[in-house]
Scaffold this active site. Structure first.
Site, PDB file in Angstrom:
ATOM      1  N   HIS A 155     -26.673 -12.447  20.412  1.00 27.05           N
ATOM      2  CA  HIS A 155     -26.013 -11.163  20.129  1.00 27.05           C
ATOM      3  C   HIS A 155     -26.515 -10.502  18.849  1.00 27.05           C
ATOM      4  O   HIS A 155     -25.939  -9.506  18.419  1.00 27.05           O
ATOM      5  CB  HIS A 155     -24.506 -11.364  20.015  1.00 27.05           C
ATOM      6  CG  HIS A 155     -23.811 -11.545  21.341  1.00 27.05           C
ATOM      7  ND1 HIS A 155     -23.799 -10.582  22.323  1.00 27.05           N
ATOM      8  CD2 HIS A 155     -23.104 -12.581  21.848  1.00 27.05           C
ATOM      9  CE1 HIS A 155     -23.114 -11.012  23.366  1.00 27.05           C
ATOM     10  NE2 HIS A 155     -22.686 -12.228  23.116  1.00 27.05           N
ATOM     11  N   ARG A 203     -28.631 -20.413  18.694  1.00 23.45           N
ATOM     12  CA  ARG A 203     -28.171 -20.014  20.029  1.00 23.45           C
ATOM     13  C   ARG A 203     -29.269 -19.207  20.704  1.00 23.45           C
ATOM     14  O   ARG A 203     -29.669 -18.148  20.228  1.00 23.45           O
ATOM     15  CB  ARG A 203     -26.881 -19.195  19.945  1.00 23.45           C
ATOM     16  CG  ARG A 203     -26.407 -18.775  21.334  1.00 23.45           C
ATOM     17  CD  ARG A 203     -24.942 -18.424  21.380  1.00 23.45           C
ATOM     18  NE  ARG A 203     -24.616 -17.170  20.741  1.00 23.45           N
ATOM     19  CZ  ARG A 203     -23.414 -16.584  20.798  1.00 23.45           C
ATOM     20  NH1 ARG A 203     -22.421 -17.186  21.457  1.00 23.45           N
ATOM     21  NH2 ARG A 203     -23.189 -15.448  20.184  1.00 23.45           N
ATOM     22  N   ASP A 207     -40.402 -26.082  19.934  1.00 24.03           N
ATOM     23  CA  ASP A 207     -41.691 -26.163  19.244  1.00 24.03           C
ATOM     24  C   ASP A 207     -41.582 -25.660  17.804  1.00 24.03           C
ATOM     25  O   ASP A 207     -42.287 -26.134  16.912  1.00 24.03           O
ATOM     26  CB  ASP A 207     -42.767 -25.366  20.003  1.00 24.03           C
ATOM     27  CG  ASP A 207     -43.285 -26.119  21.223  1.00 24.03           C
ATOM     28  OD1 ASP A 207     -42.981 -27.322  21.353  1.00 24.03           O
ATOM     29  OD2 ASP A 207     -43.991 -25.504  22.043  1.00 24.03           O
ATOM     30  N   GLU A 226     -17.611 -20.713  28.488  1.00 27.12           N
ATOM     31  CA  GLU A 226     -16.991 -19.451  28.067  1.00 27.12           C
ATOM     32  C   GLU A 226     -16.732 -18.523  29.254  1.00 27.12           C
ATOM     33  O   GLU A 226     -16.868 -17.313  29.137  1.00 27.12           O
ATOM     34  CB  GLU A 226     -17.828 -18.765  26.980  1.00 27.12           C
ATOM     35  CG  GLU A 226     -19.308 -18.647  27.266  1.00 27.12           C
ATOM     36  CD  GLU A 226     -20.067 -17.944  26.149  1.00 27.12           C
ATOM     37  OE1 GLU A 226     -19.462 -17.412  25.221  1.00 27.12           O
ATOM     38  OE2 GLU A 226     -21.302 -17.895  26.240  1.00 27.12           O
ATOM     39  N   ASP A 247     -15.670 -14.555  25.227  1.00 29.58           N
ATOM     40  CA  ASP A 247     -16.156 -14.395  26.597  1.00 29.58           C
ATOM     41  C   ASP A 247     -15.193 -15.029  27.597  1.00 29.58           C
ATOM     42  O   ASP A 247     -15.016 -14.504  28.704  1.00 29.58           O
ATOM     43  CB  ASP A 247     -17.558 -15.000  26.744  1.00 29.58           C
ATOM     44  CG  ASP A 247     -18.630 -14.008  26.341  1.00 29.58           C
ATOM     45  OD1 ASP A 247     -18.627 -12.880  26.871  1.00 29.58           O
ATOM     46  OD2 ASP A 247     -19.465 -14.338  25.482  1.00 29.58           O
TER      47      ASP A 247
HETATM   48  C1  3PY Z   1     -17.474 -16.215  22.388  1.00 31.61           C
HETATM   49  O1  3PY Z   1     -16.379 -16.271  21.794  1.00 31.61           O
HETATM   50  O2  3PY Z   1     -17.654 -15.709  23.492  1.00 31.61           O
HETATM   51  C2  3PY Z   1     -18.650 -16.771  21.731  1.00 31.61           C
HETATM   52  O3  3PY Z   1     -19.695 -16.811  22.297  1.00 31.61           O
HETATM   53  C3  3PY Z   1     -18.513 -17.252  20.323  1.00 31.61           C
HETATM   54  O4  3PY Z   1     -19.279 -16.414  19.543  1.00 31.61           O
HETATM   55 MG    MG Z   2     -19.794 -15.724  24.019  1.00 29.00          MG
END
Ligand code: 3PY
Ligand code: MG
Length: 252
Positions: free
Chosen positions: A44, A69, A83, A148, A174
């Protein structure tokens, strides 16, 4: 430092901070504050391989784990990150055991997986100075999947059972969105779903992480037994600090 999966065996929660500024400069500042881990967010935030590299280099001198991430869970992306020495990966939106198994294979060299070989030119292998890297690499990786979505929670027992998934991490925002509760990650129904997911992680013996939404929530997550949690973001700290000082000076 030992691989993050070994660090997670400690009997205290590991406290982290989200890095969304995509800056090596601010990553160094945060690394100096004593967090157990910092998360570089390429899902993000405006990160590319160069900004991830400069942040990883800025954090490297400190006793602070770099978790990265990936933008999405896909073998070519995972290969590039490994890598570059980003051995602790968080993969967003994992919903099935099949996806989890594919991620494990992406992280491992043959015959255990499909990771391509480029040790002499990769930062992960200390640019070839670590001559045993090809045989050590699988053990150096910590693969964390994000649960999520309602589908991810439904399938959590199967996902948690996948060998090679080292830890699991709940994304409350999410998850709330997928439950029809967009913008309400602290809603009681989301809290209930998180509780079920955490119980499944415990049953499977997988360390559980979460993105805590405020200090009270963080304390509750620690009380609930989460082994690692993020307690804020670099951007959030700038905003709260800026608003505080401005409010103090402008206060009537
Ligand atoms: C969420 O809460 O969806 C996340 O991915 C944490 O950042
Ligand atoms: Mg998320």
């Amino acid at each position: 430092m030992p691989p993050f999966k070994k660090q997670l065996e400690q009997d205290r929660p590991l406290i982290g901070l989200w890095q969304a500024l995509a800056s090596g400069y601010s990553a160094e500042i945060c690394a100096r504050q004593g967090f157990d881990w910092l998360l570089l967010d390429a899902e993000h935030s405006p990160n590319d391989m160069q900004t991830l590299l400069s942040q990883a280099q800025a954090i490297a001198p400190f006793e602070c784990e770099v978790i990265t991430r990936v933008p999405f869970g896909e073998p070519v992306v995972i290969k590039q990150y490994l890598d570059m020495g980003l051995h602790t990966l968080l993969v967003p939106m994992v919903e099935t055991a099949e996806h989890a198994e594919a991620l494990v294979r992406a992280c491992r060299y043959p015959p255990h997986g499909i990771r391509g070989v480029s040790s002499a030119t990769s930062r992960g292998a200390n640019f070839g100075v670590n001559t045993n890297y090809l045989h050590e690499a699988n053990d150096m990786v910590t693969l964390i999947v994000q649960i999520e979505s309602t589908k991810g929670v439904e399938n959590i027992d199967e996902i948690a059972a996948v060998e090679g998934i080292d830890a699991m991490f709940i994304g409350p925002s999410d998850l709330a969105a997928s439950m029809g509760l967009l913008g309400q990650p602290l809603h009681a129904d989301v809290t209930e779903a998180i509780g079920k997911a955490k119980a499944a992680m415990d049953r499977a013996g997988k360390p559980a992480g979460i993105f805590a939404l405020n200090p009270d929530h963080a304390r509750q997550c620690i009380a609930d037994g989460f082994q690692f949690l993020s307690v804020g973001t670099d951007i959030g700290l700038i905003i709260s600090g800026a608003q505080k000082v401005l409010g103090e000076v402008r206060a009537e």
